[in-house]
Motif scaffolding. Sequence first.
Motif, PDB file in Angstrom:
ATOM      1  N   CYS A 191       0.807  -1.228   0.000  1.00 57.18           N
ATOM      2  CA  CYS A 191       0.000   0.000   0.000  1.00 57.18           C
ATOM      3  C   CYS A 191       0.836   1.271   0.000  1.00 57.18           C
ATOM      4  O   CYS A 191       0.358   2.320  -0.416  1.00 57.18           O
ATOM      5  N   ASP A 192       2.071   1.202   0.467  1.00 56.63           N
ATOM      6  CA  ASP A 192       2.915   2.405   0.473  1.00 56.63           C
ATOM      7  C   ASP A 192       3.607   2.623  -0.871  1.00 56.63           C
ATOM      8  O   ASP A 192       4.401   3.543  -1.029  1.00 56.63           O
ATOM      9  N   GLY A 193       3.314   1.767  -1.850  1.00 51.04           N
ATOM     10  CA  GLY A 193       3.898   1.895  -3.180  1.00 51.04           C
ATOM     11  C   GLY A 193       5.141   1.065  -3.400  1.00 51.04           C
ATOM     12  O   GLY A 193       5.613   0.926  -4.526  1.00 51.04           O
ATOM     13  N   SER A 194       5.694   0.481  -2.344  1.00 49.20           N
ATOM     14  CA  SER A 194       6.888  -0.352  -2.514  1.00 49.20           C
ATOM     15  C   SER A 194       6.490  -1.717  -3.074  1.00 49.20           C
ATOM     16  O   SER A 194       5.331  -2.130  -2.996  1.00 49.20           O
ATOM     17  N   ILE A 195       7.463  -2.380  -3.645  1.00 50.14           N
ATOM     18  CA  ILE A 195       7.240  -3.691  -4.261  1.00 50.14           C
ATOM     19  C   ILE A 195       8.226  -4.687  -3.679  1.00 50.14           C
ATOM     20  O   ILE A 195       9.415  -4.407  -3.566  1.00 50.14           O
ATOM     21  N   LEU A 196       7.714  -5.840  -3.302  1.00 49.04           N
ATOM     22  CA  LEU A 196       8.539  -6.937  -2.816  1.00 49.04           C
ATOM     23  C   LEU A 196       8.675  -7.921  -3.967  1.00 49.04           C
ATOM     24  O   LEU A 196       7.681  -8.427  -4.484  1.00 49.04           O
ATOM     25  N   SER A 197       9.904  -8.170  -4.401  1.00 46.98           N
ATOM     26  CA  SER A 197      10.155  -9.027  -5.561  1.00 46.98           C
ATOM     27  C   SER A 197      10.420 -10.459  -5.143  1.00 46.98           C
ATOM     28  O   SER A 197      10.857 -10.732  -4.028  1.00 46.98           O
ATOM     29  N   ALA A 198      10.186 -11.371  -6.071  1.00 48.25           N
ATOM     30  CA  ALA A 198      10.456 -12.794  -5.865  1.00 48.25           C
ATOM     31  C   ALA A 198      11.959 -13.041  -5.866  1.00 48.25           C
ATOM     32  O   ALA A 198      12.758 -12.162  -6.194  1.00 48.25           O
ATOM     33  N   VAL A 199      12.342 -14.246  -5.503  1.00 44.65           N
ATOM     34  CA  VAL A 199      13.743 -14.651  -5.531  1.00 44.65           C
ATOM     35  C   VAL A 199      14.240 -14.538  -6.971  1.00 44.65           C
ATOM     36  O   VAL A 199      13.583 -15.045  -7.889  1.00 44.65           O
ATOM     37  N   PRO A 200      15.372 -13.864  -7.197  1.00 41.91           N
ATOM     38  CA  PRO A 200      15.894 -13.729  -8.567  1.00 41.91           C
ATOM     39  C   PRO A 200      16.083 -15.091  -9.237  1.00 41.91           C
ATOM     40  O   PRO A 200      16.561 -16.046  -8.620  1.00 41.91           O
ATOM     41  N   GLY A 250      -0.311   3.806  10.842  1.00 43.11           N
ATOM     42  CA  GLY A 250      -0.578   3.141   9.573  1.00 43.11           C
ATOM     43  C   GLY A 250       0.600   3.023   8.631  1.00 43.11           C
ATOM     44  O   GLY A 250       0.448   2.576   7.496  1.00 43.11           O
ATOM     45  N   LEU A 251       1.792   3.384   9.079  1.00 45.94           N
ATOM     46  CA  LEU A 251       2.970   3.351   8.209  1.00 45.94           C
ATOM     47  C   LEU A 251       3.612   1.968   8.170  1.00 45.94           C
ATOM     48  O   LEU A 251       3.685   1.271   9.189  1.00 45.94           O
ATOM     49  N   PHE A 252       4.079   1.592   6.968  1.00 45.29           N
ATOM     50  CA  PHE A 252       4.868   0.376   6.819  1.00 45.29           C
ATOM     51  C   PHE A 252       6.250   0.646   7.384  1.00 45.29           C
ATOM     52  O   PHE A 252       6.877   1.663   7.047  1.00 45.29           O
ATOM     53  N   LEU A 253       6.742  -0.246   8.232  1.00 42.94           N
ATOM     54  CA  LEU A 253       8.075  -0.085   8.811  1.00 42.94           C
ATOM     55  C   LEU A 253       9.125  -0.801   7.979  1.00 42.94           C
ATOM     56  O   LEU A 253      10.199  -0.272   7.740  1.00 42.94           O
ATOM     57  N   TRP A 254       8.824  -2.025   7.565  1.00 50.51           N
ATOM     58  CA  TRP A 254       9.730  -2.788   6.722  1.00 50.51           C
ATOM     59  C   TRP A 254       8.989  -3.991   6.131  1.00 50.51           C
ATOM     60  O   TRP A 254       7.920  -4.358   6.604  1.00 50.51           O
ATOM     61  N   SER A 255       9.578  -4.566   5.101  1.00 47.53           N
ATOM     62  CA  SER A 255       9.047  -5.794   4.490  1.00 47.53           C
ATOM     63  C   SER A 255      10.229  -6.633   4.036  1.00 47.53           C
ATOM     64  O   SER A 255      11.299  -6.104   3.727  1.00 47.53           O
ATOM     65  N   ARG A 256      10.021  -7.948   4.000  1.00 50.11           N
ATOM     66  CA  ARG A 256      11.075  -8.887   3.607  1.00 50.11           C
ATOM     67  C   ARG A 256      10.500 -10.031   2.802  1.00 50.11           C
ATOM     68  O   ARG A 256       9.399 -10.488   3.056  1.00 50.11           O
ATOM     69  N   ASN A 257      11.318 -10.533   1.864  1.00 48.03           N
ATOM     70  CA  ASN A 257      11.034 -11.792   1.204  1.00 48.03           C
ATOM     71  C   ASN A 257      11.823 -12.849   1.966  1.00 48.03           C
ATOM     72  O   ASN A 257      13.041 -12.949   1.830  1.00 48.03           O
ATOM     73  N   LEU A 258      11.141 -13.644   2.784  1.00 49.97           N
ATOM     74  CA  LEU A 258      11.817 -14.661   3.594  1.00 49.97           C
ATOM     75  C   LEU A 258      12.348 -15.821   2.764  1.00 49.97           C
ATOM     76  O   LEU A 258      13.213 -16.563   3.219  1.00 49.97           O
ATOM     77  N   SER A 259      11.848 -15.988   1.547  1.00 46.21           N
ATOM     78  CA  SER A 259      12.320 -17.081   0.690  1.00 46.21           C
ATOM     79  C   SER A 259      13.775 -16.882   0.263  1.00 46.21           C
ATOM     80  O   SER A 259      14.416 -17.829  -0.176  1.00 46.21           O
ATOM     81  N   LEU A 260      14.285 -15.674   0.398  1.00 43.19           N
ATOM     82  CA  LEU A 260      15.701 -15.440   0.090  1.00 43.19           C
ATOM     83  C   LEU A 260      16.608 -16.187   1.065  1.00 43.19           C
ATOM     84  O   LEU A 260      17.709 -16.585   0.705  1.00 43.19           O
ATOM     85  N   VAL A 261      16.153 -16.384   2.316  1.00 39.41           N
ATOM     86  CA  VAL A 261      16.962 -17.093   3.314  1.00 39.41           C
ATOM     87  C   VAL A 261      16.382 -18.447   3.705  1.00 39.41           C
ATOM     88  O   VAL A 261      17.101 -19.275   4.260  1.00 39.41           O
ATOM     89  N   HIS A 262      15.119 -18.686   3.426  1.00 40.82           N
ATOM     90  CA  HIS A 262      14.466 -19.969   3.739  1.00 40.82           C
ATOM     91  C   HIS A 262      13.858 -20.525   2.454  1.00 40.82           C
ATOM     92  O   HIS A 262      12.638 -20.602   2.305  1.00 40.82           O
ATOM     93  N   ASP A 263      14.707 -20.908   1.528  1.00 41.35           N
ATOM     94  CA  ASP A 263      14.248 -21.271   0.184  1.00 41.35           C
ATOM     95  C   ASP A 263      13.462 -22.578   0.127  1.00 41.35           C
ATOM     96  O   ASP A 263      12.771 -22.828  -0.853  1.00 41.35           O
ATOM     97  N   GLN A 264      13.527 -23.410   1.157  1.00 38.86           N
ATOM     98  CA  GLN A 264      12.777 -24.665   1.166  1.00 38.86           C
ATOM     99  C   GLN A 264      11.507 -24.592   2.012  1.00 38.86           C
ATOM    100  O   GLN A 264      10.737 -25.541   2.056  1.00 38.86           O
ATOM    101  N   ALA A 265      11.293 -23.486   2.703  1.00 37.33           N
ATOM    102  CA  ALA A 265      10.106 -23.350   3.555  1.00 37.33           C
ATOM    103  C   ALA A 265       8.866 -23.093   2.699  1.00 37.33           C
ATOM    104  O   ALA A 265       8.933 -22.382   1.701  1.00 37.33           O
ATOM    105  N   THR A 266       7.745 -23.674   3.102  1.00 38.14           N
ATOM    106  CA  THR A 266       6.501 -23.501   2.353  1.00 38.14           C
ATOM    107  C   THR A 266       5.547 -22.516   3.019  1.00 38.14           C
ATOM    108  O   THR A 266       4.580 -22.104   2.404  1.00 38.14           O
TER     109      THR A 266
END
Length: 182
Positions: free
Chosen positions: A23-32, A51-67
């Motif tokens: 919602c803040d306009g940022s984009i979280l990308s998939a694993v390259p 209502g502000l976003f503090l941070w976001s992460r793609n956890l699959s970058l460090v936990h690539d086998q987690a579902t």
Amino acid sequence: SAAVSQDGIAYFAGRFMGMLGLCDGSILSAVPGQSQWNENLFLIAVDLNNGLFLWSRNLSLVHDQATSVASMAIDPQGRLWYGVSEWGVGKVVRLDDQGNDVETRIIDGVRVMGTIDFDPWGGLYVSGSADNSGFAFGGQAYQNYGTTGYSMFVLRYRPDGTAGFAQFADDITFQNPTVVAT
């Protein structure tokens, strides 16, 4: 999964494919290098006071086998922890205020992570399922003597990260039971 701290910070976890627009306009990308159809895990922190976003992460970058992010909990010091399972290994991870992993507790022998929770003294409880092969956490190995080949478990880490106890109950499939510490 979701958790809310005493100071009004909400944490949300889930899955996405391709890109996740926030919602803040940022984009979280998939694993390259992944196809757009691969699922990725995300974790987001939102300050409910403004209502502000503090941070976001793609956890699959460090936990690539987690579902999935099976569970999240806030410890007595107000810090966020999350749990993931990668077939055979469970991980319970503590984050700093910027969303970076700072501590990981490994549980060998986990098939499916259930939930995590804390008692008022900082003991970490974890539930889940396992088979009857090896099981270890916090520097201690346990023998699961189940009769069906599969078991549900509940365990406790002491506040210092060493093993407290593990208990097993027979099961017929891999379940994700819930634990609530009081």
